[in-house]
Design an enzyme around this catalytic site. Structure first.
Site, PDB file in Angstrom:
ATOM      1  N   PHE A 155     103.758  55.673 -18.018  1.00  0.00           N
ATOM      2  CA  PHE A 155     102.677  55.625 -17.028  1.00  0.00           C
ATOM      3  C   PHE A 155     103.183  55.822 -15.603  1.00  0.00           C
ATOM      4  CE2 PHE A 155     101.390  53.157 -20.729  1.00  0.00           C
ATOM      5  CZ  PHE A 155     100.161  53.726 -21.018  1.00  0.00           C
ATOM      6  N   LEU A 156     104.442  56.249 -15.447  1.00  0.00           N
ATOM      7  CA  LEU A 156     104.971  56.364 -14.075  1.00  0.00           C
ATOM      8  C   LEU A 156     104.264  57.455 -13.277  1.00  0.00           C
ATOM      9  CD1 LEU A 156     106.849  59.132 -13.826  1.00  0.00           C
ATOM     10  CD2 LEU A 156     108.490  57.745 -15.035  1.00  0.00           C
ATOM     11  N   LYS A 157     104.279  57.271 -11.936  1.00  0.00           N
ATOM     12  CA  LYS A 157     103.765  58.294 -11.021  1.00  0.00           C
ATOM     13  C   LYS A 157     104.950  58.957 -10.348  1.00  0.00           C
ATOM     14  CE  LYS A 157     101.727  55.346  -8.132  1.00  0.00           C
ATOM     15  NZ  LYS A 157     101.915  54.074  -8.810  1.00  0.00           N
ATOM     16  N   ASN A 214      94.885  58.305 -17.948  1.00  0.00           N
ATOM     17  CA  ASN A 214      94.846  59.448 -17.032  1.00  0.00           C
ATOM     18  C   ASN A 214      93.429  59.980 -16.849  1.00  0.00           C
ATOM     19  OD1 ASN A 214      97.459  59.357 -16.344  1.00  0.00           O
ATOM     20  ND2 ASN A 214      98.110  61.190 -17.434  1.00  0.00           N
ATOM     21  N   PHE A 255      92.515  55.353  -5.990  1.00  0.00           N
ATOM     22  CA  PHE A 255      92.042  56.598  -6.621  1.00  0.00           C
ATOM     23  C   PHE A 255      90.605  56.951  -6.252  1.00  0.00           C
ATOM     24  CE2 PHE A 255      95.889  55.882  -8.817  1.00  0.00           C
ATOM     25  CZ  PHE A 255      96.339  57.144  -9.162  1.00  0.00           C
ATOM     26  N   CYS A 266     100.102  66.177 -14.901  1.00  0.00           N
ATOM     27  CA  CYS A 266      99.478  65.270 -15.874  1.00  0.00           C
ATOM     28  C   CYS A 266      97.954  65.337 -15.924  1.00  0.00           C
ATOM     29  CB  CYS A 266      99.932  63.846 -15.600  1.00  0.00           C
ATOM     30  SG  CYS A 266     101.683  63.644 -15.956  1.00  0.00           S
ATOM     31  N   LYS A 269      96.181  68.707 -17.212  1.00  0.00           N
ATOM     32  CA  LYS A 269      96.443  69.053 -18.621  1.00  0.00           C
ATOM     33  C   LYS A 269      95.979  67.951 -19.573  1.00  0.00           C
ATOM     34  CE  LYS A 269     101.239  67.561 -19.446  1.00  0.00           C
ATOM     35  NZ  LYS A 269     100.914  66.355 -20.195  1.00  0.00           N
ATOM     36  N   LYS A 327     101.127  66.185  -4.376  1.00  0.00           N
ATOM     37  CA  LYS A 327     100.921  64.931  -3.651  1.00  0.00           C
ATOM     38  C   LYS A 327     102.199  64.638  -2.877  1.00  0.00           C
ATOM     39  CE  LYS A 327     102.368  61.775  -7.309  1.00  0.00           C
ATOM     40  NZ  LYS A 327     102.031  60.619  -8.112  1.00  0.00           N
ATOM     41  N   ARG A 334     103.154  71.791  -9.758  1.00  0.00           N
ATOM     42  CA  ARG A 334     102.373  72.176 -10.940  1.00  0.00           C
ATOM     43  C   ARG A 334     100.889  71.895 -10.681  1.00  0.00           C
ATOM     44  NH1 ARG A 334     106.155  69.541 -15.639  1.00  0.00           N
ATOM     45  NH2 ARG A 334     106.590  68.032 -13.997  1.00  0.00           N
TER      46      ARG A 334
HETATM   47  N1  LIG Z   1     105.677  63.921 -14.709  1.00  0.00           N
HETATM   48  C1  LIG Z   1     105.003  62.792 -14.783  1.00  0.00           C
HETATM   49  O1  LIG Z   1     104.619  62.192 -13.761  1.00  0.00           O
HETATM   50  C2  LIG Z   1     104.678  62.191 -16.122  1.00  0.00           C
HETATM   51  C3  LIG Z   1     104.224  60.867 -16.190  1.00  0.00           C
HETATM   52  C4  LIG Z   1     103.941  60.314 -17.443  1.00  0.00           C
HETATM   53  C5  LIG Z   1     104.081  61.085 -18.588  1.00  0.00           C
HETATM   54  N2  LIG Z   1     104.507  62.397 -18.493  1.00  0.00           N
HETATM   55  C6  LIG Z   1     104.685  63.155 -19.721  1.00  0.00           C
HETATM   56  O2  LIG Z   1     106.077  63.153 -20.048  1.00  0.00           O
HETATM   57  C7  LIG Z   1     106.454  64.397 -20.649  1.00  0.00           C
HETATM   58  C8  LIG Z   1     107.564  65.043 -19.848  1.00  0.00           C
HETATM   59  O3  LIG Z   1     107.069  65.356 -18.563  1.00  0.00           O
HETATM   60  P1  LIG Z   1     108.024  65.815 -17.361  1.00  0.00           P
HETATM   61  O4  LIG Z   1     107.167  65.929 -16.163  1.00  0.00           O
HETATM   62  O5  LIG Z   1     109.227  64.941 -17.343  1.00  0.00           O
HETATM   63  O6  LIG Z   1     108.445  67.274 -17.889  1.00  0.00           O
HETATM   64  P2  LIG Z   1     109.515  68.274 -17.265  1.00  0.00           P
HETATM   65  O7  LIG Z   1     108.980  69.629 -17.502  1.00  0.00           O
HETATM   66  O8  LIG Z   1     109.866  67.841 -15.873  1.00  0.00           O
HETATM   67  O9  LIG Z   1     110.819  68.051 -18.169  1.00  0.00           O
HETATM   68  C9  LIG Z   1     110.885  68.373 -19.510  1.00  0.00           C
HETATM   69  C10 LIG Z   1     112.357  68.645 -19.852  1.00  0.00           C
HETATM   70  O10 LIG Z   1     112.485  68.777 -21.263  1.00  0.00           O
HETATM   71  C11 LIG Z   1     113.483  69.756 -21.513  1.00  0.00           C
HETATM   72  N3  LIG Z   1     113.398  70.216 -22.918  1.00  0.00           N
HETATM   73  C12 LIG Z   1     112.534  71.105 -23.476  1.00  0.00           C
HETATM   74  N4  LIG Z   1     112.800  71.246 -24.780  1.00  0.00           N
HETATM   75  C13 LIG Z   1     113.840  70.422 -25.069  1.00  0.00           C
HETATM   76  C14 LIG Z   1     114.563  70.125 -26.253  1.00  0.00           C
HETATM   77  N5  LIG Z   1     114.251  70.694 -27.425  1.00  0.00           N
HETATM   78  N6  LIG Z   1     115.583  69.232 -26.184  1.00  0.00           N
HETATM   79  C15 LIG Z   1     115.896  68.641 -25.009  1.00  0.00           C
HETATM   80  N7  LIG Z   1     115.244  68.878 -23.857  1.00  0.00           N
HETATM   81  C16 LIG Z   1     114.236  69.766 -23.881  1.00  0.00           C
HETATM   82  C17 LIG Z   1     113.200  70.803 -20.480  1.00  0.00           C
HETATM   83  O11 LIG Z   1     114.310  71.666 -20.298  1.00  0.00           O
HETATM   84  C18 LIG Z   1     112.904  69.927 -19.252  1.00  0.00           C
HETATM   85  O12 LIG Z   1     114.089  69.643 -18.527  1.00  0.00           O
HETATM   86  C19 LIG Z   1     105.165  65.209 -20.732  1.00  0.00           C
HETATM   87  O13 LIG Z   1     104.554  65.005 -21.971  1.00  0.00           O
HETATM   88  C20 LIG Z   1     104.299  64.606 -19.636  1.00  0.00           C
HETATM   89  O14 LIG Z   1     102.927  64.772 -19.878  1.00  0.00           O
HETATM   90  C21 LIG Z   1     104.814  62.947 -17.283  1.00  0.00           C
END
Ligand SMILES: NC(=O)c1ccc[n+]([C@@H]2O[C@H](COP(=O)([O-])OP(=O)(O)OC[C@H]3O[C@@H](n4cnc5c(N)ncnc54)[C@H](O)[C@@H]3O)[C@@H](O)[C@H]2O)c1
Length: 448
Positions: A155-157, A214, A255, A266, A269, A327, A334
């Site tokens: 749940f991080l921001k 979300n 919010f 997030c 999508k 933000k 993205r």
């Molecule tokens: N960004 C946010 O604030 C946030 C917050 C909560 C949840 N999430 C969720 O967490 C997940 C990750 O988000 P993110 O923003 O960190 O994504 P991101 O795109 O920043 O990072 C994903 C990483 O996974 C790597 N990757 C892809 N395939 C791989 C594999 N087979 N093995 C190892 N590494 C691999 C990519 O190279 C990339 O570095 C998503 O499902 C997202 O919805 C994101």
């Protein structure tokens, strides 16, 4: 504990670093060799406040390591966190190919019991698919090893990721296994000393909790934008309305800032993916569809207001743009509203002079070198010689400006403010035109 994290993006790198910081032994694996090489040299590929020194300290202490070697990663951790991306597919559903690829990798290399922890945001039912992928890879090797799969949504921001991870309101774990509960409790024990924030629930509830959270936050934003658009047309000031409703504890202040739409990796999508999931079970999720539609429309209001201010003729105009990230306190662009605006401006033949405290590199990576995009050294340079100023992101450094000075810089003294940073009276007193979101004076309503 020995912990492996797959994916070193915003979630994986923060998770791995925070877990190492409380004493666990963490190995982060990514398929992006360039990212891993940079991390090994102490370079942090993303901007997240406080993360860089924490990574360096934990690497120096020997508790945090990086690798591209899948076999080494699977062999290492008792817990195998999946924190890879789940971007939207063409139809809006979550693309699970990265998550399932990790599951297959785990099944291909494991030689003893592993707990696979799904931290990526994934649709309800994904844990079953992960289980099948691991099992299929094991079967292909002729192995029948035991393993568990649990859901642990994040749940991080971005921008406050470390604080959210270490001091979040709750830690949700979806599992029915007592052994997995004990291991997850051990993993998160350092974070639950003050009070027990661990919430165990069934896997499907955990998966849905993330989307529900979300979708609720996105709904608050779209709701407020709807009210702002109404306020604009009714001659009311939405900022007064915001205070009026935020003071009600049932509603709260969080919010409900009106603005130029939500972005990021997030909300857009996840709202779409949940609506898509609803469709798959024949449920017409009308509210979710509306939340998304209002947001899409909101992202285009900045351009619509600019076009109106310039009588529909933006060709050859130079527009200063403050803020590119979706933000403040992140370099993430993205689905950022700035992108919808820049792309519409280029389509209309206008030039963009943009400045962002952190997202300039990301902007160049996304759009490359082009004649109609100048990336300015600071916010002052961005407005020099421009026709008008648009604000897309509420970075702190944009919150004050000498309006008289600004008026001299702009060919047409107009500010289109997508984040309601200024008091309209103060801007107007300097002889400028000011169009914010829902603040009575409306260009969209045609009464400017
Ligand atoms: N960004 C946010 O604030 C946030 C917050 C909560 C949840 N999430 C969720 O967490 C997940 C990750 O988000 P993110 O923003 O960190 O994504 P991101 O795109 O920043 O990072 C994903 C990483 O996974 C790597 N990757 C892809 N395939 C791989 C594999 N087979 N093995 C190892 N590494 C691999 C990519 O190279 C990339 O570095 C998503 O499902 C997202 O919805 C994101």
């Amino acid at each position: 504990m020995k912990i492996t994290i797959f994916g070193t993006g915003y979630v994986g790198l923060v998770t791995g670093t925070c877990l190492a910081d409380v004493g666990h032994d963490v190995l982060c694996m990514d398929v992006d060799a360039d990212k891993i090489a940079r991390l090994e040299e102490g370079e942090i590929p993303i901007f997240e406040p406080g993360l860089e020194p924490m990574v360096k300290d934990n690497v120096a202490a020997g508790r945090l390591r990086f690798t591209t070697d899948a076999a080494e990663a699977v062999a290492f951790g008792t817990l195998q966190f999946i924190a890879v991306g789940t971007p939207p597919d063409e139809d809006g559903s979550a693309d699970l190919s990265y998550v399932l690829a990790v599951a297959e990798t785990i099944g291909t290399h494991m030689t003893e019991h592993k707990v696979v922890v799904d931290k990526s945001t994934v649709p309800v039912g994904t844990a079953d698919r992960v289980r099948k992928s691991v099992a299929a890879a094991l079967e292909a090797r002729g192995e029948a090893l035991d393993f568990d799969v649990c859901s642990n949504p994040e749940f991080l921001k971005e921008g406050a990721a470390i604080q959210d991870f270490t001091q979040g309101a709750r830690i949700v774990v979806g599992t029915e296994s007592e052994q997995v509960k004990a291991l997850m409790r051990e993993c998160y024990a350092p974070y639950i000393r003050l009070h027990d924030k661990l919430m165990f629930m069934d896997v499907r509830a955990a998966e849905l909790t993330k989307y529900a959270a979300n979708a609720m936050l996105a709904t608050k934003i779209s709701f407020m934008n709807e009210i702002a658009n109404l306020a604009e047309r009714l001659g009311a000031d939405v900022e007064q309305v915001r205070r009026g409703i935020g003071s009600d504890p049932r509603i709260g202040y969080q919010f409900i800032y009106p603005g130029c739409g939500y972005g990021g990796s997030c909300f857009p999508k996840d709202v779409q993916a949940l609506a898509r999931t609803a469709g798959e079970v024949d449920y017409p999720a009308e509210l979710l569809t509306a939340v998304e539609a209002v947001n899409q429309r909101q992202k285009h209001t900045l351009y619509a207001k600019l076009a109106q201010a310039f009588d529909g003729d933006l060709a050859g105009k130079t527009i200063a743009l403050w803020g590119l990230s979706f933000k403040p306190n992140t370099d993430d662009m993205r689905d950022a509203p700035s992108r919808a605006l820049m792309e519409a401006l280029w389509q209309a033949g206008a030039q963009v002079q943009a400045y962002d405290p952190e997202a300039m590199k990301e902007c160049r990576r996304l759009y490359g070198e082009r004649d109609d995009l100048l990336l300015a050294g600071d916010r002052i340079q961005a407005v020099k010689g421009a026709d008008a100023l648009v604000i897309c992101t509420e970075w702190k450094e944009f919150r004050t400006i000498d309006f008289s000075w600004l008026k001299q810089q702009l060919a047409m003294p107009v500010i289109i403010d997508g984040r309601n940073l200024f008091e309209p009276e103060a801007v107007k007193a300097a002889g400028m035109l000011y169009y914010a979101v829902g603040r009575g004076d409306s260009l969209a309503a045609g009464n400017a």
